[in-house]
Design a protein around this motif. Structure first.
Motif, short mmCIF file in Angstrom:
data_model
loop_
_atom_site.label_atom_id
_atom_site.label_comp_id
_atom_site.label_asym_id
_atom_site.label_seq_id
_atom_site.Cartn_x
_atom_site.Cartn_y
_atom_site.Cartn_z
N UNK A 118 0.79 -1.22 0.00
CA UNK A 118 0.00 0.00 0.00
C UNK A 118 0.83 1.28 0.00
N UNK A 119 1.90 1.26 0.78
CA UNK A 119 2.73 2.46 0.88
C UNK A 119 3.46 2.73 -0.44
N UNK A 120 4.03 1.65 -1.01
CA UNK A 120 4.72 1.80 -2.30
C UNK A 120 3.73 2.28 -3.36
N UNK A 121 2.53 1.76 -3.28
CA UNK A 121 1.49 2.17 -4.22
C UNK A 121 1.22 3.67 -4.11
N UNK A 122 1.08 4.15 -2.88
CA UNK A 122 0.80 5.58 -2.68
C UNK A 122 1.92 6.45 -3.22
N UNK A 123 3.16 6.00 -2.97
CA UNK A 123 4.31 6.76 -3.48
C UNK A 123 4.27 6.81 -5.01
N UNK A 124 4.06 5.65 -5.60
CA UNK A 124 4.07 5.57 -7.06
C UNK A 124 2.92 6.38 -7.64
N UNK A 125 1.74 6.21 -7.05
CA UNK A 125 0.55 6.92 -7.55
C UNK A 125 0.71 8.43 -7.41
N UNK A 126 1.38 8.86 -6.34
CA UNK A 126 1.51 10.31 -6.14
C UNK A 126 2.34 10.95 -7.24
N UNK A 127 3.32 10.21 -7.73
CA UNK A 127 4.15 10.72 -8.82
C UNK A 127 3.41 10.57 -10.15
N UNK A 128 2.89 9.35 -10.36
CA UNK A 128 2.24 9.04 -11.61
C UNK A 128 1.02 9.92 -11.86
N UNK A 129 0.23 10.10 -10.82
CA UNK A 129 -0.98 10.91 -10.97
C UNK A 129 -0.74 12.36 -10.63
N UNK A 130 0.52 12.70 -10.33
CA UNK A 130 0.91 14.08 -10.04
C UNK A 130 0.05 14.71 -8.96
N UNK A 131 0.04 14.07 -7.79
CA UNK A 131 -0.70 14.63 -6.65
C UNK A 131 -0.15 16.02 -6.36
N UNK A 132 -1.05 16.95 -6.11
CA UNK A 132 -0.59 18.30 -5.83
C UNK A 132 -1.00 18.77 -4.44
N UNK A 133 -1.86 17.99 -3.77
CA UNK A 133 -2.30 18.45 -2.46
C UNK A 133 -2.46 17.28 -1.50
N UNK A 134 -2.59 17.61 -0.22
CA UNK A 134 -2.82 16.59 0.80
C UNK A 134 -4.15 15.90 0.53
N UNK A 135 -5.09 16.65 -0.01
CA UNK A 135 -6.41 16.08 -0.31
C UNK A 135 -6.30 14.93 -1.31
N UNK A 136 -5.37 15.08 -2.27
CA UNK A 136 -5.17 14.01 -3.24
C UNK A 136 -4.77 12.71 -2.53
N UNK A 137 -3.86 12.86 -1.54
CA UNK A 137 -3.43 11.69 -0.77
C UNK A 137 -4.59 11.12 0.04
N UNK A 138 -5.34 12.03 0.67
CA UNK A 138 -6.46 11.59 1.51
C UNK A 138 -7.47 10.78 0.72
#
Ligand SMILES: [Zn+2]
Length: 166
Positions: A118-138
């Motif tokens: 799950x953690x690796x997924x979040x890291x990868x997704x944050x880059x791949x989907x270009x998260x720009x805010x904490x809300x994206x992570x939430x």
């Protein structure tokens, strides 16, 4: 293809069979020069089209490298990564296309990676989907939680919700 023994350019196919579910063809050849036999393998080249328009050959190694970065410090070993890359390649090839945009490769990585860690997924997704805010992570974490709890009973949660599945 030249004979690996005598470098003769002429050979005859003596046997030909599909392998890897039809993803590749293996040919047994007989050299017309020295008479020795060798095997050649033919696979469809899967091209990845980058955003810049440049195409390059799909490579499992690249998938592994990309995912490994997201897995730093996580309980994920090389076998896991190889297996993930294999699944990614299979899912991409199953579409039967000769060319695939690079973001589709990223998309094909997300599913298996989420199952892996799950953690690796979040890291990868944050880059791949270009998260720009904490809300994206939430939002992503909420989706991840939902995916992890569906299908499995979770006795640890005591939310007081009634079980209406009966
Ligand atoms: Zn030969």
């Amino acid at each position: 293809m030249r004979c690996p023994f005598c470098r003769n350019a002429d050979s005859r196919v003596v046997d030909s069979r599909e392998v890897d579910d039809g993803q590749a063809i293996r040919r047994r050849r007989s050299c017309s020069g020295c008479g020795r036999r060798f095997t050649t393998s033919e696979t469809m080249v899967l091209a990845v089209v980058k955003r810049s328009g440049v195409t390059e050959q799909f490579s499992r190694e690249k998938v592994v490298r990309g995912v490994r970065r997201a897995c730093q410090g996580r309980p994920v070993n090389d076998d896991d990564l190889q297996q993930l890359a294999h699944r990614v390649e299979e899912s991409i090839r199953s579409a039967g296309l000769a060319e695939i945009p690079s973001h589709e490769v990223g998309l094909a990585i997300l599913g298996p990676l989420r199952e892996l860690d799950g953690v690796a997924y979040l890291r990868f997704a944050s880059v791949y989907r270009a998260f720009t805010s904490i809300e994206d992570f939430e939002k992503e974490i909420a989706d991840l939680r939902a995916a992890m709890t569906t299908g499995g009973a979770n006795p640890a949660t005591d939310s007081g919700t009634s079980d209406d599945s009966r």
